[in-house]
Enzyme design. Sequence first.
Site, mmCIF file in Angstrom:
data_model
loop_
_atom_site.group_PDB
_atom_site.id
_atom_site.type_symbol
_atom_site.label_atom_id
_atom_site.label_comp_id
_atom_site.label_asym_id
_atom_site.label_seq_id
_atom_site.Cartn_x
_atom_site.Cartn_y
_atom_site.Cartn_z
ATOM 1 N N GLY A 182 -8.496 -7.360 -1.916
ATOM 2 C CA GLY A 182 -8.211 -6.663 -0.630
ATOM 3 C C GLY A 182 -9.271 -5.763 -0.580
ATOM 4 N NE ARG A 188 -6.840 -10.721 1.061
ATOM 5 C CZ ARG A 188 -7.291 -10.709 -0.113
ATOM 6 N NH1 ARG A 188 -6.487 -10.943 -1.127
ATOM 7 N NH2 ARG A 188 -8.523 -10.406 -0.381
ATOM 8 N NE ARG A 213 -2.117 -10.139 -5.300
ATOM 9 C CZ ARG A 213 -3.020 -10.553 -6.236
ATOM 10 N NH1 ARG A 213 -3.781 -9.869 -6.706
ATOM 11 N NH2 ARG A 213 -2.898 -11.791 -6.565
ATOM 12 N N GLY A 235 -12.434 -6.448 -0.686
ATOM 13 C CA GLY A 235 -13.665 -7.032 0.004
ATOM 14 C C GLY A 235 -14.814 -7.717 -1.113
ATOM 15 N NE ARG A 269 -3.355 -16.116 -3.805
ATOM 16 C CZ ARG A 269 -3.751 -14.764 -4.029
ATOM 17 N NH1 ARG A 269 -5.048 -14.369 -3.830
ATOM 18 N NH2 ARG A 269 -3.433 -13.977 -4.813
ATOM 19 C CB SER A 325 -13.894 -12.949 -1.694
ATOM 20 O OG SER A 325 -13.019 -12.962 -2.778
ATOM 21 C CG ASN A 342 -15.939 -3.205 1.692
ATOM 22 O OD1 ASN A 342 -16.823 -2.975 2.677
ATOM 23 N ND2 ASN A 342 -15.504 -4.269 1.543
ATOM 24 C CG ASP A 343 -16.488 3.034 4.418
ATOM 25 O OD1 ASP A 343 -17.494 2.362 4.220
ATOM 26 O OD2 ASP A 343 -16.485 4.516 4.482
#
Length: 214
Positions: free
Chosen positions: A14, A137, A148, A16, A44, A18, A171-172
Amino acid sequence: MAAPRPVVISGPSGAGKSMLLNKLMKEYKDVFGFSVSHTTRSPRPGEENGKDYHFVTRDTMKSAIDNGEFLEHAEFSGNMYGTSKAAVQDIQAKNRICILDIDMQGVKNIKGTDLNPIYVSIQPPSISVLETRLRDRRTESEESLQQRLHAAQKDLEISKEPGLFDVIIVNDNLEGAYGQLKDALCEEITKAKKVDSSCPELFADSPFKTHIRV
């Protein structure tokens, strides 16, 4: 010119990672190669075997680990994850920068090898933002989501250990975070491309440059 170093990227689900890696691979498709990890969890929706992960049985993975075929491995939420030596060697044989996306336990395991990568931590602005991203998600049960979040909190604390990471990116903002990631990897990109690019100018005005110790 020395060969480019591999890149270890770590951060909670979560954060970021990926999205940042996808942008990096798209812009520099002939420079980077992604080391595909192994896992014993089920795919998934939308995930492809051999692309997102190598999906294997627990017995298969345990046997490979016992045979010394893995650089690192860890277990999370009842599933095993790991990076095989072959996955990294395949990328390096193509003279590309090998990217390893691994968890905190894997980072510490890699520290005990002679791989000598650049260590990058991708982090969310806060745990509350991370929770929102994970809930959006709709891929996790409530129990899995709480696991998690708990693991993420622990990892963020561990990431503060001096010398554990060369670069820490919060990562904002996706574009800002991506610019910081490119800044950090510029020297290795230059090596891989074997050209005298103008990469140093990337560092000149980077607000993140004080965090770069590679």
